[in-house]
Design a protein around this motif. Structure first.
Motif, short mmCIF file in Angstrom:
data_model
loop_
_atom_site.label_atom_id
_atom_site.label_comp_id
_atom_site.label_asym_id
_atom_site.label_seq_id
_atom_site.Cartn_x
_atom_site.Cartn_y
_atom_site.Cartn_z
N ASP A 256 0.81 -1.23 0.00
CA ASP A 256 0.00 0.00 0.00
C ASP A 256 0.84 1.27 0.00
O ASP A 256 0.38 2.33 -0.44
N ASP A 257 2.06 1.20 0.50
CA ASP A 257 2.89 2.40 0.58
C ASP A 257 3.23 2.98 -0.79
O ASP A 257 3.61 4.16 -0.88
N ILE A 258 3.11 2.19 -1.85
CA ILE A 258 3.38 2.75 -3.17
C ILE A 258 2.40 3.88 -3.47
O ILE A 258 2.73 4.85 -4.15
N TYR A 259 1.18 3.76 -2.91
CA TYR A 259 0.17 4.81 -3.12
C TYR A 259 0.30 5.93 -2.09
O TYR A 259 -0.10 7.07 -2.37
N ARG A 260 0.86 5.64 -0.92
CA ARG A 260 1.03 6.67 0.11
C ARG A 260 2.23 7.57 -0.18
O ARG A 260 2.20 8.77 0.09
N LEU A 261 3.29 6.97 -0.70
CA LEU A 261 4.55 7.71 -0.84
C LEU A 261 4.78 8.27 -2.24
O LEU A 261 5.64 9.12 -2.43
N PHE A 262 4.04 7.76 -3.22
CA PHE A 262 4.12 8.25 -4.60
C PHE A 262 2.72 8.35 -5.18
O PHE A 262 1.79 7.68 -4.70
N THR A 263 2.57 9.15 -6.22
CA THR A 263 1.28 9.29 -6.89
C THR A 263 1.28 8.43 -8.15
O THR A 263 2.07 8.67 -9.07
N ASP A 264 0.40 7.44 -8.16
CA ASP A 264 0.30 6.53 -9.30
C ASP A 264 -0.14 7.29 -10.55
O ASP A 264 -1.08 8.07 -10.53
N GLY A 265 0.57 7.05 -11.65
CA GLY A 265 0.24 7.70 -12.91
C GLY A 265 0.89 9.05 -13.11
O GLY A 265 0.87 9.59 -14.22
N GLU B 183 9.12 10.10 -19.60
CA GLU B 183 10.13 10.97 -19.01
C GLU B 183 9.51 11.97 -18.03
O GLU B 183 10.13 12.32 -17.02
N LYS B 184 8.30 12.41 -18.32
CA LYS B 184 7.61 13.33 -17.41
C LYS B 184 7.37 12.66 -16.06
O LYS B 184 7.57 13.26 -15.00
N ILE B 185 6.94 11.40 -16.11
CA ILE B 185 6.69 10.65 -14.87
C ILE B 185 8.00 10.37 -14.15
O ILE B 185 8.09 10.48 -12.92
N ALA B 186 9.04 10.01 -14.89
CA ALA B 186 10.34 9.74 -14.28
C ALA B 186 10.86 10.98 -13.55
O ALA B 186 11.38 10.88 -12.42
N GLN B 187 10.72 12.14 -14.17
CA GLN B 187 11.18 13.38 -13.53
C GLN B 187 10.35 13.71 -12.29
O GLN B 187 10.90 14.14 -11.27
N ALA B 188 9.05 13.48 -12.37
CA ALA B 188 8.19 13.74 -11.22
C ALA B 188 8.52 12.80 -10.06
O ALA B 188 8.50 13.20 -8.89
N GLY B 189 8.84 11.54 -10.38
CA GLY B 189 9.24 10.59 -9.33
C GLY B 189 10.53 11.02 -8.66
O GLY B 189 10.68 10.94 -7.44
N PHE B 190 11.48 11.47 -9.47
CA PHE B 190 12.74 12.00 -8.94
C PHE B 190 12.48 13.18 -8.01
O PHE B 190 13.01 13.24 -6.89
N ARG C 80 9.78 13.95 -6.38
CA ARG C 80 9.08 13.55 -5.15
C ARG C 80 10.07 12.96 -4.14
O ARG C 80 10.03 13.29 -2.94
N SER C 81 10.96 12.10 -4.62
CA SER C 81 11.95 11.52 -3.71
C SER C 81 12.90 12.59 -3.18
O SER C 81 13.27 12.57 -2.00
N LEU C 82 13.29 13.52 -4.04
CA LEU C 82 14.18 14.60 -3.61
C LEU C 82 13.51 15.47 -2.55
O LEU C 82 14.15 15.90 -1.59
N ALA C 83 12.21 15.70 -2.70
CA ALA C 83 11.50 16.59 -1.79
C ALA C 83 11.14 15.95 -0.47
O ALA C 83 11.11 16.62 0.57
#
Length: 336
Positions: free
Chosen positions: A271-280, A307-314, A316-319
């Protein structure tokens, strides 16, 4: 004066170097204490003997662990730290930790194992002043035992706070998976990855992959730096965690992949995949074998979205998900 931390772990642990480095960045004085049983595991003859004779192994391990405990207590008395931070630390007995607490040192454990190691979790969590688990389900079980010294702390991305997303124009791999295979424990990995074999699939991990139907896609073992480079060179990284549905905490992969600025296709079991990141938006979650295939094909052919999703994931982790974030949270709790 800066607070002093004894960091007790092994040099082999993926958590050790970033924990040591970011503690120093946060202004702590850090001294490393190695809890690796060098006397046993660096001796090929003893390793063979312990693998063949379980009673001999237990006797030798118990003696080695008692010796490690004595050495740590001496280090604590000499260094007089404010904190002892242990990463897993199974060789350290509850008795040793209680003795260290009695010396006025705050004892902390960040324990990275799943419920498959519940016996150790249950024992060690009672010994420390502060015990952190990456899994909300494990925390619920500990709270049910009355363990009010236990807290939730997810894994982290090994990212400097000044890191900047680096876009890529060239790739070496279309789809990669990095992780071990153990019969019975990770059978789902074979089931899922089997639908990607015609999409330039590459697998790294332990040699058990050679005993599966995916043997020809196996590329060998990797260290941390090689793994990071593979992620950077990949269009899609797939993560398939242990299929223990009651568990909720993420393994390290989502943090490692997003830290590399790569696109993550993640299974839905935790479940943490949905808590810690935004799916899609920051990662993409697949639901079942056919959905994995469908989404892999889609994102291979839609580079700008990927690439847009990859950058957003980066971002989120950075923030929110760096080691600095986690360690700040940990010591804020310990300093209450």
């Amino acid at each position: 004066m800066a607070s002093k931390v004894i960091l007790a772990s092994t040099k082999q642990s993926v958590f050790t170097e970033p924990s040591w480095r970011y503690l120093r960045h946060l202004g702590y004085k850090v001294e490393f204490f190695d809890i690796w049983n060098k006397a046993i595991w660096n001796n090929d003859i003893l390793v063979r003997l312990t693998n063949q004779f379980s009673k001999f192994k237990m006797s030798l391990v118990v003696k080695a662990e008692k010796n490690i405990g004595r050495k740590l207590i001496k280090v604590i008395k000499d260094a007089q730290p404010d904190y002892l931070l242990v990463l897993k630390g199974k060789p350290l007995s509850s008795e040793v930790i209680c003795q260290i607490s009695a010396l006025g040192v705050k004892t902390i454990n960040w324990f990275p194992d799943a419920t498959t190691n519940w016996h150790s979790i249950e024992i060690l969590s009672a010994a420390y002043d502060y015990f952190f688990t990456y899994d909300p389900y494990i925390l619920k079980r500990l709270k049910a035992l009355g363990r009010n010294n236990c807290y939730y702390l997810p894994f982290a991305a090994n990212l400097d706070t000044s890191a900047v997303y680096q876009p890529r124009s060239e790739y070496k791999y279309d789809i990669v998976f990095i992780g071990s295979y153990e019969p019975g424990l990770y059978d789902a990995r074979v089931d899922y990855l089997s639908v990607l074999t015609d999409l330039d699939l590459h697998i790294w991990g332990n040699q058990n992959w050679l005993k599966t139907s995916l043997a020809k896609f196996y590329r060998g073992t990797v260290d941390d730096q090689k793994m990071f480079n593979i992620y950077r060179q990949s269009k899609i990284v797939v993560n398939i965690d242990q299929q223990i549905e009651v568990e909720e905490g993420l393994n390290l992969r989502p943090f490692e992949v997003t830290a590399a600025g790569s696109f993550l296709l993640n299974d839905p079991v935790k479940d943490d995949i949905y808590r810690l990141f935004t799916d899609g938006e920051e990662v993409v979650v697949f639901n079942g074998v056919q959905d994995l295939r469908k989404k892999a094909e889609y994102y291979l052919s839609h580079e700008k979205e990927r690439e847009k999703i990859a950058q957003a994931g980066f971002n989120r982790s950075l923030a929110e998900h760096t080691y600095s974030d986690r360690l700040k949270q940990m010591f804020k709790i310990a300093d209450k």
